[in-house]
Write a protein that holds these residues in place. Sequence first.
Motif, PDB file in Angstrom:
ATOM      1  N   VAL A 210       0.783  -0.720  -0.141  1.00  0.00           N
ATOM      2  CA  VAL A 210      -0.045   0.053   0.237  1.00  0.00           C
ATOM      3  C   VAL A 210       0.986   1.352   0.052  1.00  0.00           C
ATOM      4  N   TYR A 211       2.354   1.317   0.685  1.00  0.00           N
ATOM      5  CA  TYR A 211       3.257   2.544   0.675  1.00  0.00           C
ATOM      6  C   TYR A 211       3.321   2.585  -0.161  1.00  0.00           C
ATOM      7  N   ALA A 212       3.828   1.914  -0.896  1.00  0.00           N
ATOM      8  CA  ALA A 212       4.586   1.343  -2.043  1.00  0.00           C
ATOM      9  C   ALA A 212       3.825   1.840  -3.788  1.00  0.00           C
ATOM     10  N   ARG A 213       2.184   2.034  -3.235  1.00  0.00           N
ATOM     11  CA  ARG A 213       1.747   2.425  -4.717  1.00  0.00           C
ATOM     12  C   ARG A 213       1.182   3.901  -4.052  1.00  0.00           C
ATOM     13  N   SER A 214       1.402   4.564  -3.250  1.00  0.00           N
ATOM     14  CA  SER A 214       0.312   5.357  -2.533  1.00  0.00           C
ATOM     15  C   SER A 214       1.161   6.220  -2.666  1.00  0.00           C
ATOM     16  N   TRP A 215       2.525   6.463  -2.347  1.00  0.00           N
ATOM     17  CA  TRP A 215       3.602   7.205  -1.687  1.00  0.00           C
ATOM     18  C   TRP A 215       3.877   8.469  -2.080  1.00  0.00           C
ATOM     19  N   SER A 216       3.489   9.279  -1.365  1.00  0.00           N
ATOM     20  CA  SER A 216       3.967  10.798  -1.329  1.00  0.00           C
ATOM     21  C   SER A 216       4.710  11.406   0.001  1.00  0.00           C
ATOM     22  N   LEU A 217       5.372  13.033  -0.526  1.00  0.00           N
ATOM     23  CA  LEU A 217       5.802  13.654   0.501  1.00  0.00           C
ATOM     24  C   LEU A 217       5.242  13.206   2.023  1.00  0.00           C
ATOM     25  N   SER A 218       3.528  14.066   1.513  1.00  0.00           N
ATOM     26  CA  SER A 218       2.767  14.335   2.523  1.00  0.00           C
ATOM     27  C   SER A 218       2.663  12.663   3.271  1.00  0.00           C
ATOM     28  N   LEU A 219       2.576  11.685   3.022  1.00  0.00           N
ATOM     29  CA  LEU A 219       2.312  10.196   3.592  1.00  0.00           C
ATOM     30  C   LEU A 219       3.852  10.333   4.205  1.00  0.00           C
ATOM     31  N   ASP A 220       4.685  10.629   3.912  1.00  0.00           N
ATOM     32  CA  ASP A 220       6.288  10.256   4.948  1.00  0.00           C
ATOM     33  C   ASP A 220       5.397  11.004   6.250  1.00  0.00           C
ATOM     34  N   LEU A 221       5.568  12.432   5.423  1.00  0.00           N
ATOM     35  CA  LEU A 221       5.317  12.885   6.895  1.00  0.00           C
ATOM     36  C   LEU A 221       5.130  12.363   7.787  1.00  0.00           C
ATOM     37  N   TRP A 222       3.535  12.109   7.498  1.00  0.00           N
ATOM     38  CA  TRP A 222       2.547  11.649   8.305  1.00  0.00           C
ATOM     39  C   TRP A 222       2.570  10.297   8.948  1.00  0.00           C
ATOM     40  N   ILE A 223       4.006   9.223   8.168  1.00  0.00           N
ATOM     41  CA  ILE A 223       4.043   8.788   9.279  1.00  0.00           C
ATOM     42  C   ILE A 223       4.902   9.438   9.944  1.00  0.00           C
ATOM     43  N   LEU A 224       5.917   9.830   9.725  1.00  0.00           N
ATOM     44  CA  LEU A 224       7.455  10.288  11.030  1.00  0.00           C
ATOM     45  C   LEU A 224       6.573  11.223  11.872  1.00  0.00           C
ATOM     46  N   CYS A 225       5.527  11.586  11.749  1.00  0.00           N
ATOM     47  CA  CYS A 225       4.679  12.596  13.443  1.00  0.00           C
ATOM     48  C   CYS A 225       4.119  11.481  13.914  1.00  0.00           C
ATOM     49  N   ARG A 226       4.078  10.186  13.445  1.00  0.00           N
ATOM     50  CA  ARG A 226       2.954   9.117  14.258  1.00  0.00           C
ATOM     51  C   ARG A 226       3.675   8.165  14.695  1.00  0.00           C
ATOM     52  N   THR A 227       5.054   8.395  14.261  1.00  0.00           N
ATOM     53  CA  THR A 227       6.129   6.885  14.818  1.00  0.00           C
ATOM     54  C   THR A 227       6.530   7.519  16.281  1.00  0.00           C
TER      55      THR A 227
END
Length: 238
Positions: A210-227
């Motif tokens: 799902v990550y590889a299919r839906s990747w974007s910088l905003s998705l990366d930042l969302w994951i980093l904020c939740r980590t």
Amino acid sequence: MTSRQRLAIDAWTTVDPEREAHGIRSRQMRAGPRLGKRAVDLALACPILALSSPLMLMAYILIRLTSRGPALIRQTRIGQHERPFAMFKFRTMRLDADDTALRRMNILELAGNTDPGTSDGAFKPDADPRVTKVGRLLRRFSVDELPQLFNVLSGEMSLVGPRPSLPWEVKLYTPAQRMRHACLPGMTGLWQVSGRNRLPMPQMLRLDLVYARSWSLSLDLWILCRTPGAVLFDRTVR
């Protein structure tokens, strides 16, 4: 993160790996987004490394004082396009550690077993005797993974991406599941903020697709904020 990405993540339990793999093949990351992701990695990894240096030094000393062997180790992992690389990590196990029990559990997971058989529902061996006392503490707060920042700086990993697999794990994947290697492996990812050790391997692999299919910088930042929340409050990490 966009609403479309949220829907994709919310629906991860019903993802068809074959369909997701096809979507990854048809969606190649262009040079611009690749450079943007790399810029974010460098901009964040450098200050994180500087701020965490005292903690890493303390971990190094504790490991050397409490168990035999090197404090910093290099493990062969499988990276983007299935290229092997040496991943840095603090040693959390005894030198004579045997991974037979973990391999057996992963094989059962990939065969469809959804019962981890552990006291807290984690897909890791209960009271793993291979892990040292200091190692258990380092794992609890993911301090053992901080040396991977050097892999991020070298371009072998990203801050966000699929979990870097061991070579023997990749041999168990289906062709569709191996499409997760279209991305750089990451220090954190959807698997990290969606349950970590509570997820069986097939579900973790689906999240990677799902990550590889839906990747974007905003998705990366969302994951980093939740980590940080996932690291501090997940009690199933061993």
